[in-house]
Design a protein around this motif. Structure first.
Motif, PDB file in Angstrom:
ATOM      1  N   PHE A 100       0.697  -1.340   0.108  1.00 13.41           N
ATOM      2  CA  PHE A 100      -0.102  -0.360   0.014  1.00 13.41           C
ATOM      3  C   PHE A 100       1.309   1.399   0.188  1.00 13.41           C
ATOM      4  CE2 PHE A 100      -2.944   2.711   2.514  1.00 13.41           C
ATOM      5  CZ  PHE A 100      -4.066   3.250   1.261  1.00 13.41           C
ATOM      6  N   THR A 101       0.564   2.082  -0.810  1.00 20.51           N
ATOM      7  CA  THR A 101       1.409   3.711  -1.192  1.00 20.51           C
ATOM      8  C   THR A 101       0.379   4.650  -1.452  1.00 20.51           C
ATOM      9  OG1 THR A 101       1.968   2.250  -3.756  1.00 20.51           O
ATOM     10  CG2 THR A 101       4.094   1.856  -1.367  1.00 20.51           C
ATOM     11  N   ALA A 102       1.251   5.668  -1.574  1.00 21.27           N
ATOM     12  CA  ALA A 102       1.040   7.007  -2.335  1.00 21.27           C
ATOM     13  C   ALA A 102       1.585   8.035  -2.202  1.00 21.27           C
ATOM     14  CB  ALA A 102       0.231   7.972  -1.038  1.00 21.27           C
ATOM     15  N   LEU A 146      -3.096   0.273  -4.189  1.00 17.84           N
ATOM     16  CA  LEU A 146      -3.386  -1.020  -3.263  1.00 17.84           C
ATOM     17  C   LEU A 146      -2.651  -2.572  -4.104  1.00 17.84           C
ATOM     18  CD1 LEU A 146      -2.838  -2.755  -0.223  1.00 17.84           C
ATOM     19  CD2 LEU A 146      -5.663  -2.522  -1.102  1.00 17.84           C
ATOM     20  N   GLU A 147      -1.577  -3.071  -3.444  1.00 21.86           N
ATOM     21  CA  GLU A 147      -1.608  -4.506  -4.332  1.00 21.86           C
ATOM     22  C   GLU A 147      -2.089  -5.687  -3.132  1.00 21.86           C
ATOM     23  OE1 GLU A 147       2.294  -5.222  -6.343  1.00 21.86           O
ATOM     24  OE2 GLU A 147       2.345  -2.614  -6.474  1.00 21.86           O
ATOM     25  N   VAL A 148      -2.826  -7.047  -4.038  1.00 26.55           N
ATOM     26  CA  VAL A 148      -3.883  -7.457  -3.340  1.00 26.55           C
ATOM     27  C   VAL A 148      -2.854  -8.424  -3.815  1.00 26.55           C
ATOM     28  CG1 VAL A 148      -5.036  -8.967  -1.849  1.00 26.55           C
ATOM     29  CG2 VAL A 148      -5.057  -5.729  -2.488  1.00 26.55           C
ATOM     30  N   SER A 149      -2.465  -9.659  -2.586  1.00 23.97           N
ATOM     31  CA  SER A 149      -2.242 -10.626  -2.710  1.00 23.97           C
ATOM     32  C   SER A 149      -3.525 -11.694  -2.483  1.00 23.97           C
ATOM     33  CB  SER A 149      -0.634 -11.562  -3.581  1.00 23.97           C
ATOM     34  OG  SER A 149      -0.325 -11.531  -2.456  1.00 23.97           O
ATOM     35  N   SER A 184      -6.081 -11.925  -6.550  1.00 23.52           N
ATOM     36  CA  SER A 184      -4.580 -11.247  -6.917  1.00 23.52           C
ATOM     37  C   SER A 184      -5.059  -9.950  -7.059  1.00 23.52           C
ATOM     38  CB  SER A 184      -3.192 -11.408  -7.076  1.00 23.52           C
ATOM     39  OG  SER A 184      -2.800 -12.584  -6.683  1.00 23.52           O
ATOM     40  N   GLY A 185      -4.374  -8.359  -7.277  1.00 22.33           N
ATOM     41  CA  GLY A 185      -4.863  -7.646  -8.283  1.00 22.33           C
ATOM     42  C   GLY A 185      -5.208  -6.382  -7.032  1.00 22.33           C
ATOM     43  N   VAL A 186      -4.500  -5.460  -8.326  1.00 24.17           N
ATOM     44  CA  VAL A 186      -4.472  -3.681  -7.924  1.00 24.17           C
ATOM     45  C   VAL A 186      -5.858  -3.058  -7.906  1.00 24.17           C
ATOM     46  CG1 VAL A 186      -3.009  -2.356  -9.058  1.00 24.17           C
ATOM     47  CG2 VAL A 186      -2.175  -3.750  -9.416  1.00 24.17           C
ATOM     48  N   VAL A 187      -5.323  -1.791  -6.934  1.00 20.89           N
ATOM     49  CA  VAL A 187      -6.787  -1.131  -6.924  1.00 20.89           C
ATOM     50  C   VAL A 187      -6.155   0.378  -6.789  1.00 20.89           C
ATOM     51  CG1 VAL A 187      -8.485   0.220  -5.365  1.00 20.89           C
ATOM     52  CG2 VAL A 187      -8.399  -1.908  -5.656  1.00 20.89           C
ATOM     53  N   GLU A 188      -6.634   1.266  -7.943  1.00 20.70           N
ATOM     54  CA  GLU A 188      -5.431   2.460  -7.842  1.00 20.70           C
ATOM     55  C   GLU A 188      -6.779   3.629  -7.767  1.00 20.70           C
ATOM     56  OE1 GLU A 188      -2.541   3.612 -10.754  1.00 20.70           O
ATOM     57  OE2 GLU A 188      -1.471   2.390 -10.168  1.00 20.70           O
TER      58      GLU A 188
END
Length: 506
Positions: free
Chosen positions: A404-406, A432-435, A462-466
């Protein structure tokens, strides 16, 4: 063997104050001199009494111990009459203090089993789990009875004290686990800091807990027995290059529980006070002076005496998720989020969240949940610093991982627990990168509430949310990953959540 029968009537009781905690002391139990006692001789006294509703938290039974005693053994029983639905029945905890007394602070503390076992012994070379080996010194010992709840009919008890005479034996020198394991440098380390063995009311041995911790993919654990440090020397042979074992205590007061996380080996923290006694600050300082963190546990738990009443001014972190995610964890999470809103509005410090299993026995799962900490190495100090700084997230198992980053402005980046220092109108990208979270949805929560809810992640997990925002719109952002729910707009059971990333200048 000789046996006397004592009944403590009202005339044998005296109310006194130790520290700030009201306590009842009963008439002394005395034994004849042991001057002529042969090796192995036993002497027993049985005491009976009744505690009325409204009894003080702690009732002390003085026991006059003569010289030459090798072992002190105590057993007890109490009645459990039927009570109307919704009315607490009888529950009586027990422990013991030696000839150094019962003064608040615990110099005379020799052990506590709460309500976990009906008898215990103490001698120089050994003691019941929950109790501290050492000589049975001459003088006034005190059996501590703690009427946790008392039925309307009162609580009738029978207490049997047995002294065995003879040579005392040798007290083993304690050996403690090392404060360092073989780490991976600056990395994410997984841990569970709230666990119970048979040294309090758990049913597992330290060896069984260590094996379950390794199977759960944990890098560190923390010993946290109720109101005793007796387990500290029993963890050394379970530690290894792959598992850091920290030592602590679950300080179990009548107004809430607090995990003393990673204290110096052999540290005991007293618990005999309520919020109104204004003593908690003293013992929070005791925890920190011993190198530990102050972590209020399950603050909204519904069990008797479990709800946290001391405030969070002394907390280094707070246990927001305790065991399988339940409605009281949801309340704790919302309460913590409200505190984050206040902290950013008032420009003051914040309290990081963590999660632990509080596992006691089968089928409790060690590592459900676990706190994943960004630390410089796998050492006690580095893990504690990561927890204190909020560089962590909480996951239900080793399968779930988050990044998780900004980012924004001129290439600035900030991670969990950090601050992205950019101007109020600067565009910010939250990622946010999720696995390991199949079919889960993501929620991004800010000081303005939930501002993004994703659709379900694929079956792969797995997935990515921006998400794009500015510090003027969101002072912080934190992420929640939740399982699907079958009931409409409900948020779903937690799979993982992060501490916040803060946006903007302070």
């Amino acid at each position: 063997m000789c046996q006397d029968d004592h009944h403590h009537g009202p005339g044998r009781r005296a109310l006194f104050v130790t520290g700030a905690a009201a306590a009842l002391t009963l008439g002394s139990v005395t034994f004849a001199s042991g001057a002529e006692a042969a090796d192995g001789d036993r002497r027993t006294r049985t005491i009976r009494g009744t505690l009325p509703p409204g009894s003080p938290d702690y009732v002390y039974v003085p026991v006059e111990v003569p010289s030459g005693v090798r072992e002190l053994r105590v057993s007890y029983t109490y009645d459990k009459p039927s009570v109307p639905a919704g009315t607490p029945g009888n529950a009586l905890d027990i422990g013991v203090f030696d000839e150094h007394g019962t003064e608040l602070g615990g110099r005379g503390f020799r052990g506590w089993s709460g309500g976990a076992r009906p008898e215990f012994f103490v001698r120089a070379d050994d003691a019941t789990p929950g109790y501290v080996p050492g000589p049975v010194g001459e003088g006034t010992w005190h059996v501590a009875l703690a009427p946790y709840t008392v039925a309307p009919q009162g609580l009738s008890y029978e207490l049997t004290v047995t002294l065995t005479f003879g040579e005392p034996g040798t007290t083993p020198k304690p050996v403690y686990p090392p404060g360092r394991a073989r780490g991976r440098g600056r990395a994410w380390y997984r841990g569970d800091c709230h666990l119970h063995s048979w040294h309090s009311d758990g049913r597992r041995t330290p060896a069984e807990i260590a094996a379950l911790a390794r199977a759960a993919g944990l890098d560190f654990i923390n010993s946290s027995e109720h109101n005793t440090h007796s387990s500290h020397p029993h963890w050394a042979d379970q530690a290894g290059d792959d598992l850091l074992i920290m030592l602590g205590e679950e300080v179990t007061t009548r107004n809430g529980h607090v995990v003393a996380l990673g204290t110096d080996p052999g540290t005991f923290v007293d618990w005999r006070y309520r919020a109104r006694d204004n003593r908690f600050g003293r013992f929070a300082r005791r925890i920190r002076a011993a190198g530990g963190l102050v972590v209020p546990a399950h603050p909204h738990a519904t069990c008797v005496g479990c709800g946290w009443r001391f405030g969070f001014g002394e907390a280094d972190a707070v246990e927001v998720w305790n065991g399988p995610f339940t409605p009281d964890d949801e309340v704790a999470l919302a309460d913590w989020d409200s505190a984050l809103v206040v902290s950013v509005r008032e420009g003051r410090g914040w309290t990081p969240a963590m999660g632990n299993s509080d596992a006691h026995r089968d089928p409790d799962a060690v590592g459900l949940p676990q706190t994943v900490v960004l630390a410089d190495d796998l050492t006690r100090e580095a893990i504690q610093e990561g927890i204190r700084a909020g560089r962590s997230y909480v996951a239900e198992s080793k399968s779930a991982s988050l990044a998780f980053t900004a980012s924004g402005g001129r290439g600035q980046h900030a991670g969990v627990g950090e601050r992205l220092r950019v101007d109020p109108g600067t565009p910010v990208t939250v990622r946010l990168e999720v696995s390991g979270a199949p079919r889960c949805s993501v929620r991004l929560v800010t000081d303005q509430g939930v501002l993004l809810t994703s659709g379900p992640l694929p079956v792969s997990g797995s997935g990515v949310v921006e998400w794009h925002t500015t510090p003027a719109y969101a002072a912080y952002v934190r992420a929640e990953v939740r399982h699907e729910t079958a009931a409409g707009p409900l948020p779903g059971v937690m799979a993982a959540f992060t501490n916040p990333v803060f946006l903007g200048h302070e």
